[in-house]
Design a protein around this motif. Structure first.
Motif, PDB file in Angstrom:
ATOM      1  N   PHE A  11      36.662  52.715  13.739  1.00  0.00           N
ATOM      2  CA  PHE A  11      35.818  53.595  14.545  1.00  0.00           C
ATOM      3  C   PHE A  11      36.140  55.073  14.332  1.00  0.00           C
ATOM      4  CE2 PHE A  11      36.266  49.599  17.003  1.00  0.00           C
ATOM      5  CZ  PHE A  11      34.948  49.180  16.917  1.00  0.00           C
ATOM      6  N   ARG A  12      36.910  55.362  13.265  1.00  0.00           N
ATOM      7  CA  ARG A  12      37.325  56.746  13.036  1.00  0.00           C
ATOM      8  C   ARG A  12      36.140  57.651  12.717  1.00  0.00           C
ATOM      9  NH1 ARG A  12      40.107  59.254   8.634  1.00  0.00           N
ATOM     10  NH2 ARG A  12      40.000  57.315   7.451  1.00  0.00           N
ATOM     11  N   HIS A  13      35.077  57.069  12.142  1.00  0.00           N
ATOM     12  CA  HIS A  13      33.936  57.888  11.730  1.00  0.00           C
ATOM     13  C   HIS A  13      32.713  57.700  12.621  1.00  0.00           C
ATOM     14  CE1 HIS A  13      36.103  59.057   8.158  1.00  0.00           C
ATOM     15  NE2 HIS A  13      36.322  57.782   7.851  1.00  0.00           N
ATOM     16  N   SER A 329      21.280  46.118  13.445  1.00  0.00           N
ATOM     17  CA  SER A 329      20.904  46.359  12.044  1.00  0.00           C
ATOM     18  C   SER A 329      21.234  47.776  11.609  1.00  0.00           C
ATOM     19  CB  SER A 329      19.408  46.091  11.840  1.00  0.00           C
ATOM     20  OG  SER A 329      18.625  47.025  12.565  1.00  0.00           O
ATOM     21  N   LYS A 330      21.460  48.679  12.571  1.00  0.00           N
ATOM     22  CA  LYS A 330      21.772  50.077  12.251  1.00  0.00           C
ATOM     23  C   LYS A 330      23.223  50.428  12.562  1.00  0.00           C
ATOM     24  CE  LYS A 330      17.021  51.628  13.034  1.00  0.00           C
ATOM     25  NZ  LYS A 330      16.133  52.478  13.870  1.00  0.00           N
ATOM     26  N   CYS A 331      24.055  49.395  12.772  1.00  0.00           N
ATOM     27  CA  CYS A 331      25.477  49.590  13.093  1.00  0.00           C
ATOM     28  C   CYS A 331      25.660  50.481  14.319  1.00  0.00           C
ATOM     29  CB  CYS A 331      26.237  50.164  11.902  1.00  0.00           C
ATOM     30  SG  CYS A 331      26.315  49.045  10.502  1.00  0.00           S
ATOM     31  N   GLU A 332      24.790  50.290  15.305  1.00  0.00           N
ATOM     32  CA  GLU A 332      24.851  51.060  16.544  1.00  0.00           C
ATOM     33  C   GLU A 332      25.887  50.422  17.464  1.00  0.00           C
ATOM     34  OE1 GLU A 332      21.798  52.046  20.254  1.00  0.00           O
ATOM     35  OE2 GLU A 332      21.031  51.179  18.408  1.00  0.00           O
ATOM     36  N   ILE A 333      26.889  51.187  17.882  1.00  0.00           N
ATOM     37  CA  ILE A 333      27.932  50.609  18.740  1.00  0.00           C
ATOM     38  C   ILE A 333      27.837  51.093  20.184  1.00  0.00           C
ATOM     39  CG2 ILE A 333      29.532  50.293  16.823  1.00  0.00           C
ATOM     40  CD1 ILE A 333      31.120  52.687  18.085  1.00  0.00           C
ATOM     41  N   ALA A 334      27.006  52.100  20.456  1.00  0.00           N
ATOM     42  CA  ALA A 334      26.801  52.559  21.832  1.00  0.00           C
ATOM     43  C   ALA A 334      25.511  53.366  21.888  1.00  0.00           C
ATOM     44  CB  ALA A 334      27.976  53.400  22.321  1.00  0.00           C
ATOM     45  N   ARG A 335      24.880  53.342  23.066  1.00  0.00           N
ATOM     46  CA  ARG A 335      23.692  54.174  23.271  1.00  0.00           C
ATOM     47  C   ARG A 335      23.721  54.731  24.688  1.00  0.00           C
ATOM     48  NH1 ARG A 335      18.086  51.317  22.874  1.00  0.00           N
ATOM     49  NH2 ARG A 335      19.171  50.409  21.075  1.00  0.00           N
ATOM     50  N   PHE A 336      23.609  56.053  24.760  1.00  0.00           N
ATOM     51  CA  PHE A 336      23.591  56.743  26.044  1.00  0.00           C
ATOM     52  C   PHE A 336      22.195  57.261  26.337  1.00  0.00           C
ATOM     53  CE2 PHE A 336      28.025  56.890  24.902  1.00  0.00           C
ATOM     54  CZ  PHE A 336      28.673  56.723  26.105  1.00  0.00           C
ATOM     55  N   PHE A 337      21.892  57.392  27.622  1.00  0.00           N
ATOM     56  CA  PHE A 337      20.638  58.012  28.053  1.00  0.00           C
ATOM     57  C   PHE A 337      21.034  59.232  28.879  1.00  0.00           C
ATOM     58  CE2 PHE A 337      19.429  53.949  26.635  1.00  0.00           C
ATOM     59  CZ  PHE A 337      18.074  53.975  26.360  1.00  0.00           C
ATOM     60  N   LYS A 338      20.930  60.376  28.236  1.00  0.00           N
ATOM     61  CA  LYS A 338      21.433  61.625  28.800  1.00  0.00           C
ATOM     62  C   LYS A 338      20.331  62.330  29.582  1.00  0.00           C
ATOM     63  CE  LYS A 338      23.583  65.889  27.088  1.00  0.00           C
ATOM     64  NZ  LYS A 338      23.968  66.605  25.857  1.00  0.00           N
ATOM     65  N   LEU A 339      20.587  62.616  30.856  1.00  0.00           N
ATOM     66  CA  LEU A 339      19.588  63.230  31.710  1.00  0.00           C
ATOM     67  C   LEU A 339      19.721  64.743  31.704  1.00  0.00           C
ATOM     68  CD1 LEU A 339      19.651  60.936  34.874  1.00  0.00           C
ATOM     69  CD2 LEU A 339      18.301  60.682  32.789  1.00  0.00           C
ATOM     70  N   MET A 349      25.182  56.160  19.074  1.00  0.00           N
ATOM     71  CA  MET A 349      26.491  56.224  18.407  1.00  0.00           C
ATOM     72  C   MET A 349      26.540  55.143  17.332  1.00  0.00           C
ATOM     73  SD  MET A 349      28.192  58.576  20.081  1.00  0.00           S
ATOM     74  CE  MET A 349      28.045  59.465  21.640  1.00  0.00           C
ATOM     75  N   THR A 350      26.789  55.545  16.100  1.00  0.00           N
ATOM     76  CA  THR A 350      26.800  54.587  14.989  1.00  0.00           C
ATOM     77  C   THR A 350      28.068  54.713  14.159  1.00  0.00           C
ATOM     78  OG1 THR A 350      25.534  56.154  13.635  1.00  0.00           O
ATOM     79  CG2 THR A 350      24.280  54.474  14.791  1.00  0.00           C
ATOM     80  N   VAL A 351      28.375  53.626  13.459  1.00  0.00           N
ATOM     81  CA  VAL A 351      29.468  53.604  12.484  1.00  0.00           C
ATOM     82  C   VAL A 351      28.835  53.482  11.102  1.00  0.00           C
ATOM     83  CG1 VAL A 351      31.484  52.351  11.637  1.00  0.00           C
ATOM     84  CG2 VAL A 351      31.085  52.543  14.090  1.00  0.00           C
ATOM     85  N   PRO A 352      28.993  54.472  10.235  1.00  0.00           N
ATOM     86  CA  PRO A 352      28.316  54.396   8.932  1.00  0.00           C
ATOM     87  C   PRO A 352      28.828  53.228   8.086  1.00  0.00           C
ATOM     88  CG  PRO A 352      29.481  56.504   9.217  1.00  0.00           C
ATOM     89  CD  PRO A 352      29.807  55.661  10.389  1.00  0.00           C
ATOM     90  N   ASP A 360      30.450  41.733  11.341  1.00  0.00           N
ATOM     91  CA  ASP A 360      31.165  40.911  12.320  1.00  0.00           C
ATOM     92  C   ASP A 360      32.236  41.696  13.064  1.00  0.00           C
ATOM     93  OD1 ASP A 360      30.370  39.002   9.891  1.00  0.00           O
ATOM     94  OD2 ASP A 360      30.397  37.809  11.735  1.00  0.00           O
ATOM     95  N   ASP A 361      32.916  42.615  12.373  1.00  0.00           N
ATOM     96  CA  ASP A 361      34.023  43.329  13.012  1.00  0.00           C
ATOM     97  C   ASP A 361      33.536  44.316  14.079  1.00  0.00           C
ATOM     98  OD1 ASP A 361      32.847  44.865  10.994  1.00  0.00           O
ATOM     99  OD2 ASP A 361      34.644  46.090  10.747  1.00  0.00           O
ATOM    100  N   LEU A 362      32.297  44.804  13.940  1.00  0.00           N
ATOM    101  CA  LEU A 362      31.754  45.727  14.935  1.00  0.00           C
ATOM    102  C   LEU A 362      31.153  44.995  16.126  1.00  0.00           C
ATOM    103  CD1 LEU A 362      29.893  48.413  12.761  1.00  0.00           C
ATOM    104  CD2 LEU A 362      32.242  48.464  13.640  1.00  0.00           C
ATOM    105  N   TYR A 363      30.733  43.753  15.907  1.00  0.00           N
ATOM    106  CA  TYR A 363      30.010  43.027  16.950  1.00  0.00           C
ATOM    107  C   TYR A 363      30.630  41.663  17.220  1.00  0.00           C
ATOM    108  CZ  TYR A 363      26.513  46.576  15.878  1.00  0.00           C
ATOM    109  OH  TYR A 363      25.866  47.768  15.660  1.00  0.00           O
TER     110      TYR A 363
END
Length: 470
Positions: A11-13, A329-339, A349-352, A360-363
Motif C-alpha cells: 500500500f506504499r503507492h 477491476s480498478k484496484c480501488e481499495i477505498a472510496r470517500f464521499f467528501k461533503l 483510493m487506488t493501488v496502481p 487477491d492480496d488487495l481483496y
C-alpha cells in the motif's frame, strides 16, 4: 555510508483522486448543524446526506448512479421534528437506514430501490428512550437488527429494531457528554470517548467497563477512538499545546501507548475510518482539505504514514464506502464521499497495478450483508465473526428486503396519533361511507406507488440509453 531502506508495503503507492465533474452530486444543501458527525453515510446502493431543512430535520438519499445536479425538489426523508445529527446504513440490509436527531428520537427507515415521488415521512419504527438529543448511532456489525444510540443524556442504549424494544441501557458509565462509540469486529465490545477525558472499553452485555484510560491525549478538545486489528485501539486527539495527535493502544497494557504521534496544529477534530482488510486508517478532519492515511502493522513505529490526498476545498463531512461497494477491476481499495457546502465529491483510493486480473492480496474475503447472529442470540452471550464473501466476481447488491417490525409491547395497540383519532367521534351511520373512502385511498396509494416504480424504471433505462450513446 548508510543507505536508507524503504519499508516494503503493497500500500506504499496508494493514491487518491477525485472523480470527474459529471460524477459528483451537486446542488446539495449540506446541514450546517454544529456537530462532529460525518453528516454522510454510503453503501453499495445509496449515498445519504444530512441536509438543511425548514421545520424539522431531514436527509437526502440518492442512488449511487444518480450523479450530477440534484433536483431542488428531490424527495427527502423527513419525520424528525428537529435537526438530524447522525445517520447510519444497516450493514445487513442496504435499504435500511437509521437516523438520530435533536428531538431525542431514533428513527429507522426503509428506502425503496426506486426514487420516490414524494418525501418519505413514515419511519418503519421510532425508538424513544433518550431524554436529550441523540448524536450517535451505530449498527451492530454481526447481529441482525441490533442498533446502538448515544445521547447528550450520557446514556448508551442498545435496541432490537425488529421488535422496537430496548435491549440494554448503559446509564451509569459516563459522567459527561459522549463523543463517540465504536464496535469491535465481532460486536462483543464497545469503545467510547467522553468529555471527562476518558476512553472506556465496555462489555455491553455484562454492563461493565473492562478497561479505562484517563487522558490518552492531554488536550481539552474531543477525542475519537476505534477498534483496529488484534483488538488494539486507535485514538485521535489533541496535545496540551493543541497539536493534533494519533495514538495506538493495547488493552493488555492500557497505561502506555504503543505509538503516539503529533501531526499538525489544525483545529478540526480528526475522524478516523478504518479498513480492516488492509489495516489502513484514514484520517479526515472537519474543515480540512486533506485525507491522510496510515498503515497499522506489528513492527515499530506501528503506525506508518503512507500518503496524503489534498484538495482545495475544505470538507464539511465524509462518508466511507464498505469494501463490498468498491470497483475491484480498478484496484480501488477505498472510496470517500467528501461533503462541501453545496456538493458531494467522491474520492477514489487506488493501488496502481499493471495486471487486469483480480488482485487477491488487495481483496481478501470481506464482511458480507448476511448477519451471523440474531439479536436474541447475541444478547444471550453468543459471539460470531462476520460472514465473509469473496469479491473476485465483484459484489452485486441484493434486491430490496423489507424490514419487518414485530411489536411486542401491548401499548403499541393504542390508536394512531394525529387527526385520524377524530374518526372515533363520528356517528356509526357514517362508518360504511368512511370505509369506502379509506379503501379508495388505499387503492390510489397502491396505484401511485406502482406508477412511481414505473417512472423510475423508465428513467434508469433512459439514463443507460443516454450513457450508451455518449
Amino acid at each position: 555510508m548508510s543507505r536508507r531502506v524503504v519499508r516494503q508495503s503493497k500500500f506504499r503507492h496508494v493514491f487518491g483522486q477525485p472523480v470527474k465533474a459529471d460524477q459528483m452530486y451537486e446542488d446539495i444543501r449540506v446541514s450546517k448543524v454544529t456537530c462532529d458527525s460525518s453528516f454522510c453515510a454510503v453503501n453499495p446502493k445509496f449515498v445519504a446526506i444530512i441536509v438543511e431543512s425548514g421545520g424539522g430535520g431531514a436527509f437526502i438519499v440518492l442512488p449511487l448512479a444518480k450523479t450530477g445536479r440534484v433536483d431542488k425538489n428531490h424527495p427527502l426523508v423527513t419525520g424528525h421534528t428537529a435537526p438530524v445529527l447522525d445517520i447510519d446504513w444497516c450493514p445487513h440490509n442496504d435499504n435500511v437506514i437509521a437516523s438520530a436527531s435533536e428531538d431525542t428520537t431514533v428513527m429507522v427507515w426503509q428506502i425503496p430501490d426506486y426514487v420516490p415521488v414524494r418525501n418519505i415521512t413514515e419511519p418503519v419504527v421510532t425508538l424513544e428512550g433518550h431524554s436529550k438529543r441523540v448524536s450517535i448511532i451505530s449498527w451492530h456489525p454481526t447481529a441482525r437488527n441490533v442498533l446502538l444510540s448515544a445521547g447528550c443524556d450520557n446514556l448508551v442504549i442498545l435496541w432490537n429494531v425488529g421488535t422496537g424494544e430496548m435491549l440494554l441501557a448503559l446509564d451509569d458509565m459516563h459522567t459527561d457528554l459522549i463523543y463517540n462509540v465504536g464496535w469491535n469486529r465481532n460486536g462483543s465490545l464497545l469503545v467510547t470517548t467522553c468529555k471527562d477525558k476518558k476512553v472506556r472499553v465496555i462489555d455491553p452485555r455484562k454492563q461493565q467497563v473492562i478497561a479505562e484510560k484517563t487522558k490518552p491525549h492531554d488536550g481539552t478538545r474531543p477525542i475519537r477512538a476505534i477498534f483496529v486489528a488484534d483488538g488494539k485501539i486507535f485514538t485521535t486527539g489533541f496535545s496540551r499545546m493543541s497539536e493534533r495527535q494519533l495514538g495506538l493502544w493495547d488493552l493488555s497494557n492500557f497505561e502506555e501507548p504503543i505509538a503516539l504521534q503529533e501531526m499538525d496544529t489544525s483545529n478540526g477534530v480528526l475522524l478516523p475510518f478504518y479498513d480492516a482488510d488492509s489495516s489502513i486508517v484514514y484520517l479526515c478532519g472537519k474543515g480540512d482539505s486533506s485525507i491522510r492515511y496510515f498503515e497499522i502493522t506489528d513492527e515499530a513505529p506501528y503506525v506508518h504514514y503512507l500518503n496524503t490526498y489534498s484538495s482545495k476545498e475544505p470538507q464539511r463531512g465524509m462518508g466511507f464506502m464498505p469494501k463490498r461497494g468498491l470497483d475491484v477491476s480498478k484496484c480501488e481499495i477505498a472510496r470517500f464521499f467528501k461533503l462541501h457546502e453545496r456538493k458531494c465529491e467522491p474520492i477514489v483510493m487506488t493501488v496502481p497495478r499493471k495486471s487486469d486480473l483480480f488482485q487477491d492480496d488487495l481483496y481478501p474475503d470481506t464482511p458480507g450483508p448476511e448477519p451471523a447472529l440474531e439479536a436474541d442470540e447475541w444478547l444471550s452471550g453468543k459471539d460470531a465473526e462476520p460472514i465473509l464473501i469473496s469479491l473476485r466476481d465483484g459484489y452485486v447488491p441484493v434486491k430490496n428486503r423489507e424490514l419487518k417490525v414485530v411489536k411486542k409491547n401491548i401499548l403499541d395497540s393504542k390508536p394512531p396519533p394525529g387527526p385520524r383519532r377524530s374518526h372515533s367521534t363520528c356517528d356509526s351511520d357514517f362508518s360504511p361511507a368512511l370505509e369506502e373512502v379509506l379503501e379508495e385511498i388505499r387503492a390510489l396509494k397502491e396505484m401511485v406507488q406502482a406508477q412511481e416504480k414505473r417512472i423510475s424504471d423508465l428513467e434508469n433505462k433512459l439514463c443507460q440509453f443516454t450513457n450508451g450513446t455518449d
